[in-house]
Design a protein around this motif. Structure first.
Motif, PDB file in Angstrom:
ATOM      1  N   THR A  42      42.270  34.085  36.851  1.00 41.35           N
ATOM      2  CA  THR A  42      41.425  33.972  38.042  1.00 41.35           C
ATOM      3  C   THR A  42      40.091  33.297  37.753  1.00 41.35           C
ATOM      4  O   THR A  42      39.259  33.161  38.648  1.00 41.35           O
ATOM      5  CB  THR A  42      41.142  35.365  38.640  1.00 41.35           C
ATOM      6  N   GLN A  90      41.364  35.166  44.174  1.00 42.43           N
ATOM      7  CA  GLN A  90      41.492  35.942  42.942  1.00 42.43           C
ATOM      8  C   GLN A  90      42.423  37.132  43.097  1.00 42.43           C
ATOM      9  O   GLN A  90      43.315  37.354  42.268  1.00 42.43           O
ATOM     10  CB  GLN A  90      40.105  36.389  42.467  1.00 42.43           C
ATOM     11  N   GLN A  91      42.233  37.910  44.155  1.00 42.43           N
ATOM     12  CA  GLN A  91      43.074  39.090  44.348  1.00 42.43           C
ATOM     13  C   GLN A  91      44.504  38.701  44.674  1.00 42.43           C
ATOM     14  O   GLN A  91      45.453  39.370  44.260  1.00 42.43           O
ATOM     15  CB  GLN A  91      42.508  39.972  45.456  1.00 42.43           C
ATOM     16  N   ILE A 124      46.201  37.934  41.322  1.00 37.64           N
ATOM     17  CA  ILE A 124      46.486  39.162  40.566  1.00 37.64           C
ATOM     18  C   ILE A 124      47.647  39.917  41.197  1.00 37.64           C
ATOM     19  O   ILE A 124      48.556  40.394  40.493  1.00 37.64           O
ATOM     20  CB  ILE A 124      45.230  40.061  40.481  1.00 37.64           C
ATOM     21  N   ASN A 125      47.639  40.044  42.498  1.00 39.85           N
ATOM     22  CA  ASN A 125      48.735  40.744  43.179  1.00 39.85           C
ATOM     23  C   ASN A 125      50.069  40.046  42.940  1.00 39.85           C
ATOM     24  O   ASN A 125      51.089  40.697  42.682  1.00 39.85           O
ATOM     25  CB  ASN A 125      48.453  40.840  44.675  1.00 39.85           C
ATOM     26  N   SER A 182      36.783  40.014  34.040  1.00 38.29           N
ATOM     27  CA  SER A 182      36.412  40.675  35.284  1.00 38.29           C
ATOM     28  C   SER A 182      36.678  42.181  35.265  1.00 38.29           C
ATOM     29  O   SER A 182      37.828  42.606  35.162  1.00 38.29           O
ATOM     30  CB  SER A 182      37.193  40.044  36.451  1.00 38.29           C
ATOM     31  N   GLU A 234      36.538  44.073  37.797  1.00 34.33           N
ATOM     32  CA  GLU A 234      37.293  44.369  39.009  1.00 34.33           C
ATOM     33  C   GLU A 234      38.789  44.181  38.776  1.00 34.33           C
ATOM     34  O   GLU A 234      39.608  44.973  39.244  1.00 34.33           O
ATOM     35  CB  GLU A 234      36.829  43.466  40.161  1.00 34.33           C
ATOM     36  N   VAL A 235      39.149  43.136  38.046  1.00 36.73           N
ATOM     37  CA  VAL A 235      40.550  42.903  37.718  1.00 36.73           C
ATOM     38  C   VAL A 235      41.053  43.973  36.757  1.00 36.73           C
ATOM     39  O   VAL A 235      42.132  44.550  36.948  1.00 36.73           O
ATOM     40  CB  VAL A 235      40.746  41.503  37.104  1.00 36.73           C
ATOM     41  N   GLN A 239      42.342  47.485  37.849  1.00 32.11           N
ATOM     42  CA  GLN A 239      43.604  47.595  38.578  1.00 32.11           C
ATOM     43  C   GLN A 239      44.800  47.887  37.673  1.00 32.11           C
ATOM     44  O   GLN A 239      45.892  48.152  38.160  1.00 32.11           O
ATOM     45  CB  GLN A 239      43.866  46.300  39.352  1.00 32.11           C
TER      46      GLN A 239
END
Length: 229
Positions: free
Chosen positions: A169, A177-178, A181-182, A201, A203-204, A207
């Protein structure tokens, strides 16, 4: 255990004739189908580690076993074939061939593995990542986010056992970005592939059920921390 690293060391020559130690990993393991994120500061050796796991680079010593195969013992040609069939790699900079369409980029990775290509699967993968309407588009005609989706479809083309994703990302806008990842996590789960993803990240990283910090598994990083204390 799908992936096992034991006593893996890697260094690079310096202008003064010395060696710069990058990696000294006593042990690292990854189960089949497991999803793991690897974090660490810039320049700590994350990409070098992925290259060693993929057989793109060779360690100075130690073993890298994937599904029981010690790839450090394979010839360069055999290692290339092994990687094409069993490992999918999502590069930070995509590494798509600009003169080929999205579909052709995916098909080409199949040729490298078996000398033949499954056109239907290639189309289905591109449809899965939302690019069914972009099959005939070349990378310069695609957005950055779309190029990364092509790279993901290409990585999955040969039904690999292991996906390596290097900052997937980093060059993608926040809105995509999300999505990336998804797509990575969902498609790996559907395909039964293990995933090892490198990211800066937080945030990444949050998850993922398992977070590995390179400085904790790499003795080089531990020694640097100890010297600073």
């Amino acid at each position: 255990m799908l992936l096992v690293l034991e006593e893996v060391r890697k260094s690079f020559p310096q202008p003064d004739g010395g060696r710069l130690e990058i990696l000294d990993i006593p042990y690292f393991g990854l189960d089949a189908g497991e999803q793991v994120v690897l974090v660490g500061k810039s320049g700590s050796g994350k990409t070098t580690l992925l290259h060693i796991i993929a057989g793109i680079s060779r360690p100075d010593s130690g073993s890298v076993r994937i599904d029981g195969w010690n790839i450090t013992l394979l010839s360069e040609a055999d290692c290339d074939r092994f990687r094409a069939k069993r490992i999918g790699y999502v590069f930070q900079t995509f590494n798509l061939l600009p003169g080929f369409t999205a579909l052709e980029n995916v098909l080409l990775s199949m040729y490298f593995a078996d000398g033949r290509a499954d056109r239907l699967r290639a189309k289905q993968l591109l449809e899965r990542v939302g690019l069914g309407h972009r099959l005939g588009h070349k990378p310069p005609m695609l957005s950055v986010g779309e190029q990364q989706r092509v790279a993901l479809a290409r990585a999955l083309a040969n039904r690999p056992q292991l996906i390596l994703a290097d900052e997937p990302t980093a060059n993608v806008d926040v809105g995509n970005q999300q999505i990336i990842i998804n797509l990575l996590r969902e498609t790996c789960r559907e395909e039964g592939a293990a995933l090892l993803l490198v990211t800066h990240s937080p945030e990444v990283a949050r998850q993922f059920p398992r977070i590995e910090r390179l400085e904790e598994i790499n003795m080089v990083g531990k020694r640097e921390v100890e010297q600073q204390v």
